[in-house]
Design a protein around this motif. Structure first.
Motif, PDB file in Angstrom:
ATOM      1  N   SER A  91      26.073  86.300 -15.456  1.00 20.15           N
ATOM      2  CA  SER A  91      25.486  87.590 -15.073  1.00 20.15           C
ATOM      3  C   SER A  91      24.034  87.712 -15.490  1.00 20.15           C
ATOM      4  CB  SER A  91      26.283  88.734 -15.717  1.00 20.15           C
ATOM      5  OG  SER A  91      26.200  88.653 -17.136  1.00 20.15           O
ATOM      6  N   LEU A  92      23.513  86.688 -16.172  1.00 22.42           N
ATOM      7  CA  LEU A  92      22.142  86.758 -16.656  1.00 22.42           C
ATOM      8  C   LEU A  92      21.156  86.618 -15.509  1.00 22.42           C
ATOM      9  CD1 LEU A  92      22.562  84.547 -19.844  1.00 22.42           C
ATOM     10  CD2 LEU A  92      22.694  87.034 -19.657  1.00 22.42           C
TER      11      LEU A  92
ATOM     12  N   CYS B 283      20.821  82.532 -11.319  1.00 27.23           N
ATOM     13  CA  CYS B 283      22.129  83.129 -10.986  1.00 27.23           C
ATOM     14  C   CYS B 283      21.952  84.473 -10.277  1.00 27.23           C
ATOM     15  CB  CYS B 283      22.975  83.296 -12.247  1.00 27.23           C
ATOM     16  SG  CYS B 283      23.635  81.738 -12.905  1.00 27.23           S
ATOM     17  N   ALA B 284      20.988  85.260 -10.740  1.00 31.09           N
ATOM     18  CA  ALA B 284      20.734  86.552 -10.101  1.00 31.09           C
ATOM     19  C   ALA B 284      20.222  86.359  -8.684  1.00 31.09           C
ATOM     20  CB  ALA B 284      19.729  87.353 -10.923  1.00 31.09           C
ATOM     21  N   GLN B 285      19.352  85.378  -8.493  1.00 32.98           N
ATOM     22  CA  GLN B 285      18.821  85.104  -7.156  1.00 32.98           C
ATOM     23  C   GLN B 285      19.931  84.654  -6.218  1.00 32.98           C
ATOM     24  OE1 GLN B 285      15.629  82.293  -7.615  1.00 32.98           O
ATOM     25  NE2 GLN B 285      14.514  83.587  -9.065  1.00 32.98           N
TER      26      GLN B 285
ATOM     27  N   GLN C  74      30.624  84.344 -22.161  1.00 35.64           N
ATOM     28  CA  GLN C  74      31.388  84.187 -23.390  1.00 35.64           C
ATOM     29  C   GLN C  74      31.963  85.514 -23.875  1.00 35.64           C
ATOM     30  OE1 GLN C  74      31.991  81.091 -24.711  1.00 35.64           O
ATOM     31  NE2 GLN C  74      30.934  80.395 -22.860  1.00 35.64           N
ATOM     32  N   GLU C  75      31.382  86.624 -23.423  1.00 34.47           N
ATOM     33  CA  GLU C  75      31.822  87.956 -23.844  1.00 34.47           C
ATOM     34  C   GLU C  75      32.502  88.672 -22.681  1.00 34.47           C
ATOM     35  OE1 GLU C  75      31.628  88.949 -26.909  1.00 34.47           O
ATOM     36  OE2 GLU C  75      30.475  87.201 -27.589  1.00 34.47           O
ATOM     37  N   GLN C  76      33.659  89.295 -22.969  1.00 36.59           N
ATOM     38  CA  GLN C  76      34.415  89.942 -21.903  1.00 36.59           C
ATOM     39  C   GLN C  76      33.656  91.110 -21.286  1.00 36.59           C
ATOM     40  OE1 GLN C  76      38.439  90.898 -22.905  1.00 36.59           O
ATOM     41  NE2 GLN C  76      38.993  91.366 -20.800  1.00 36.59           N
ATOM     42  N   GLN C  77      32.887  91.848 -22.093  1.00 37.36           N
ATOM     43  CA  GLN C  77      32.139  92.971 -21.559  1.00 37.36           C
ATOM     44  C   GLN C  77      31.142  92.506 -20.496  1.00 37.36           C
ATOM     45  OE1 GLN C  77      32.641  96.197 -22.158  1.00 37.36           O
ATOM     46  NE2 GLN C  77      30.996  96.796 -20.757  1.00 37.36           N
ATOM     47  N   GLN C  78      30.434  91.419 -20.793  1.00 32.84           N
ATOM     48  CA  GLN C  78      29.490  90.878 -19.812  1.00 32.84           C
ATOM     49  C   GLN C  78      30.222  90.415 -18.556  1.00 32.84           C
ATOM     50  OE1 GLN C  78      27.506  87.788 -22.038  1.00 32.84           O
ATOM     51  NE2 GLN C  78      25.757  89.109 -22.514  1.00 32.84           N
ATOM     52  N   TRP C  79      31.374  89.788 -18.755  1.00 29.48           N
ATOM     53  CA  TRP C  79      32.159  89.331 -17.608  1.00 29.48           C
ATOM     54  C   TRP C  79      32.584  90.513 -16.738  1.00 29.48           C
ATOM     55  CZ3 TRP C  79      37.271  90.439 -16.293  1.00 29.48           C
ATOM     56  CH2 TRP C  79      37.825  89.676 -15.266  1.00 29.48           C
ATOM     57  N   GLN C  80      33.070  91.595 -17.353  1.00 29.39           N
ATOM     58  CA  GLN C  80      33.509  92.760 -16.596  1.00 29.39           C
ATOM     59  C   GLN C  80      32.365  93.371 -15.805  1.00 29.39           C
ATOM     60  OE1 GLN C  80      35.185  95.046 -19.845  1.00 29.39           O
ATOM     61  NE2 GLN C  80      37.281  94.475 -19.289  1.00 29.39           N
TER      62      GLN C  80
END
Length: 421
Positions: free
Chosen positions: A41-42, A46-48, A81-87
């Protein structure tokens, strides 16, 4: 379809709203192709890709709504690596995702498809689970309307068709490659490892030609300007795809799923791949005695092929002698097991899930032991999974074929407990 896809993806995926979607339900939607999107999500690349992929996916969703069927589905395989970022990432995506908790399957997918960087997009056939296209990023760029769906592989002769260049300005037709072994060389002047390899490859090319072998190299440039291409190509005695023919260069990148340079793909006289590890083979075989470099089931670990340790899980048998006889005996011990595994997966048109190495005593091996925190014991049987930062170790006094085969079988059946690297 559900069986093959479930083997790859598991039974359940997650939608943007958090609802679970059964993998078996994709068949009812008419999905024939699945894109595995390895990313995060960074910001940055990836954003592009996320923006262009959303537009690309939207066209297929619109078509599905009009036609009553959906040909394409995307599945996000997150590097978070973090679920919050994944969500947060999944909520912003119109497609499905592998569940965050299914970390083991995520690692298996990264290894299975040899994903070395992100973002990556790999298309697989929904009915068989087999790879259709390894470089989906170029599909989105080259075919934004999806007119060439489903982007399956084409013969080399068809993809390369057209005029080729020599560095003196002469042109020849690509059919001049017919009947020869061909090294398809993806490289660029701005890349220092590429320039180093080119110097060695020029000598290898000369030796192979002087030995009377039918061999040609095709340079597929990744240079950033035509001037750079011309400067670099002036050092090469072989042929090239014209720099201006960006479409053909891109199609060759797509055909072989190129993720980094330098890469040398060696083809037989029929255009079929002999090895994707031409770079390693050239550096290991300076005299070109083993040309055209058919893959060996078991390799002796060296400075030049150690890069392959990063491509997926590797069985490494450490032996306690610099003597060639000791290493050769170790290779003979594990070779039948390696051949059996390779043949099994080749029959399924898949890459083997393990590479096999024998490591003697040298500075490089010592560095590897230090990096992975392995004991000094020898013989020492290990499986190293660098991408998962995991190791599996069997420290016994005597290594037998039965011990190796059981160790490999337990690893492939997920029965071994990993230790962290």
């Amino acid at each position: 379809m559900a069986g093959a896809l479930s083997e790859v993806l598991g039974e359940v995926l997650v939608a943007a709203d958090g609802e679970e979607v059964a993998v078996s339900a994709l068949a009812a939607r008419g999905v024939s192709l699945v894109g595995l999107y390895f990313g995060c999500s960074l910001g940055g690349p990836c954003a592009q890709l996320g923006a262009s992929l959303a537009a690309f996916y939207g066209r297929f969703r619109g078509e599905a709504a009009a036609a009553g069927g959906q040909r394409l589905e995307i599945v996000f395989v997150s590097a978070e690596q973090e679920q919050q970022q994944w969500q947060e990432a999944v909520r912003a995506m119109p497609w499905l995702a592998l569940p965050f908790a299914d970390k083991h399957r995520k690692l298996k997918l990264w290894n299975k498809y040899r994903v070395s960087n992100i973002p990556s997009l790999i298309f697989i056939d929904a009915s068989t689970g087999k790879v259709v296209c390894r470089n989906g990023l170029l599909v989105i760029r080259d075919d934004p309307e999806g007119l060439e769906f489903p982007w399956g592989p084409k013969p080399f002769s068809e993809v390369v068709a057209g005029p080729l260049l020599r560095n003196n300005g002469q042109t020849l037709d690509s059919n001049a490659l017919e009947g020869s072994h061909v090294g398809v060389y993806f490289s660029a002047h701005w890349c220092p490892p590429c320039r180093s390899l080119t110097r060695v490859l020029v000598e290898s090319y000369r030796k192979i030609k002087e030995a009377g072998q039918k061999f040609e190299i095709l340079f597929v440039s990744a240079d950033r300007s035509e001037d750079s291409f011309k400067q670099y190509f002036s050092e090469m005695p072989w042929v090239a795809v014209p720099y201006a023919d960006e479409a053909r260069r891109s199609r060759l990148n797509r055909l072989y799923g190129i993720q980094g340079i330098p890469t040398l793909i060696v083809l037989d006289s029929k255009g079929d791949v002999i090895t994707r590890q031409g770079r390693v083979e050239v550096l290991n075989d300076i005299e070109c005695r083993e040309f055209p470099w058919h893959p060996k089931p078991v390799l002796e670990l060296t400075d030049s092929n150690a890069v392959q340790l990063n491509e997926g899980p590797c069985l490494v048998l450490f032996v306690d002698s610099e003597d060639d006889g000791e290493s050769e005996a170790a290779k003979q011990l594990i070779q039948p097991i390696a051949e059996k595994i390779i043949a099994k997966y080749k029959a399924k048109e898949e890459e083997a899930p393990l590479l096999f190495f024998v490591a003697g005593e040298d500075d490089m091996t010592d560095s590897l032991r230090d990096y992975t925190n392995l004991p000094e014991a020898a013989p020492l049987l290990t499986i190293l999974d660098m991408s998962a930062r995991a190791k599996y170790v069997m420290d016994v006094e005597e290594i037998t074929p039965e011990i190796v085969e059981a160790f490999v079988s337990d690893f492939l059946a997920d029965k071994l407990k990993p230790e962290p690297i």
